[in-house]
Design an enzyme around this catalytic site. Structure first.
Site, PDB file in Angstrom:
ATOM      1  N   CYS A  46     -44.963  31.769  -9.948  1.00  0.00           N
ATOM      2  CA  CYS A  46     -46.351  31.351 -10.154  1.00  0.00           C
ATOM      3  C   CYS A  46     -46.756  31.183 -11.610  1.00  0.00           C
ATOM      4  CB  CYS A  46     -47.308  32.302  -9.438  1.00  0.00           C
ATOM      5  SG  CYS A  46     -47.375  33.997 -10.086  1.00  0.00           S
TER       6      CYS A  46
ATOM      7  N   HIS B 262     -50.541  37.802  -8.544  1.00  0.00           N
ATOM      8  CA  HIS B 262     -50.405  36.353  -8.435  1.00  0.00           C
ATOM      9  C   HIS B 262     -51.372  35.649  -9.381  1.00  0.00           C
ATOM     10  CE1 HIS B 262     -49.615  32.439  -6.827  1.00  0.00           C
ATOM     11  NE2 HIS B 262     -50.871  32.261  -6.445  1.00  0.00           N
TER      12      HIS B 262
ATOM     13  N   ASP C  36     -53.242  25.698  -6.985  1.00  0.00           N
ATOM     14  CA  ASP C  36     -52.173  26.684  -6.974  1.00  0.00           C
ATOM     15  C   ASP C  36     -50.876  25.999  -6.583  1.00  0.00           C
ATOM     16  OD1 ASP C  36     -50.639  28.939  -6.945  1.00  0.00           O
ATOM     17  OD2 ASP C  36     -51.795  30.008  -5.422  1.00  0.00           O
TER      18      ASP C  36
END
Length: 256
Positions: free
Chosen positions: A72, A108, A123
């Site tokens: 991420c 995250h 995202d």
């Protein structure tokens, strides 16, 4: 988020985008989808015993020069560089994964972009059940169709949001976040945890995900799952096939 070696044209070539570039929702959505379909979510460096670098220039070198992916912080960090180059205002948010049996920290990293008077969740780094297009933060409590996936965004309280995905006809919590802005350096502890802690999935197993317009390919450990238009096939990948699978299915030119 910026890097001295980031170039928007080179980024567009890497993700195969040849459309117009403007600080608008059309461009934001197009870049997000093109990056999702060309830059895999992957933890090869963690599996090789490395701590993932958060140095922006090294992220650019890894993904653009060496045609790798990342998890991420890396893939969303790269996307943030593109937003900055386009003049799109954004902020990082720290999200708490919600699909574990026990409460987890906010490990995250996601992005909220500000466009056309609205805030949009972006995202590119949540793996298998990540969103595939920006979701407006005021588009609440309804089923949002993105290709063959379904998502729902709801409020936890006056500050917090919860993202859910429809999996096997059941709404499953994915992650929670609020709009408290995060600086890039704020993700350093979580990145170290994800790179090194034996309880994290990234340390335990190989995980590679590449999205497609009609589904996704997911390699978890030695198990390959291919999803197309709601149909799923699975197979076990023997060690001698791993490199060819990474190259042919996931567009990875290096494995570590």
């Amino acid at each position: 988020m910026e890097a001295a070696n980031f170039d928007l044209d080179r980024y567009c070539r890497r993700i195969g985008y040849r459309g117009p570039l403007a600080p608008d929702l059309t461009t934001l959505s197009a870049l997000m989808r093109h990056q999702l379909f060309s830059v895999p979510f992957e933890n090869l460096d963690v599996r090789a015993g490395k701590v993932v670098s958060l140095i922006p220039e090294e992220i650019v070198e890894k993904i653009l020069d060496h045609r790798r992916g990342g998890y991420c912080y890396e893939v969303n960090g790269l996307f943030a560089m593109a937003l900055r180059a386009l003049g799109i205002h954004y902020q990082f948010v720290a999200a708490r994964p919600m699909f574990y049996p026990v409460r987890r920290p906010r490990t995250h990293a996601a992005i909220v972009a500000r466009l056309e008077g609205r805030d949009w969740l972006c995202d590119l780094g949540f793996g298998s059940h990540g969103i595939r297009a920006p979701i407006a933060l005021d588009d609440l409590d309804r089923e949002i169709e993105q290709d063959f996936d379904r998502f729902r965004l709801t409020r936890l309280d006056e500050r917090g949001y919860l993202l859910q995905a429809l999996v096997d006809q059941e709404w499953l919590n994915q992650y929670a976040f609020d709009l408290w802005p995060q600086e890039w350096i704020d993700f350093t502890p979580a990145n170290y945890l994800n790179s090194t802690h034996p309880d994290t999935i990234f340390v335990q197993k190989l995980l590679v995900v590449l999205h497609h317009p009609t589904g996704r390919d997911t390699l978890l450990g030695d198990r390959l799952k291919r999803e197309r238009e709601g149909r799923i096939t699975t197979e076990t990948i023997e060690p001698n096939r791993l490199q060819s699978v990474l190259r042919e299915l996931f567009q990875l030119e290096a494995a570590g």
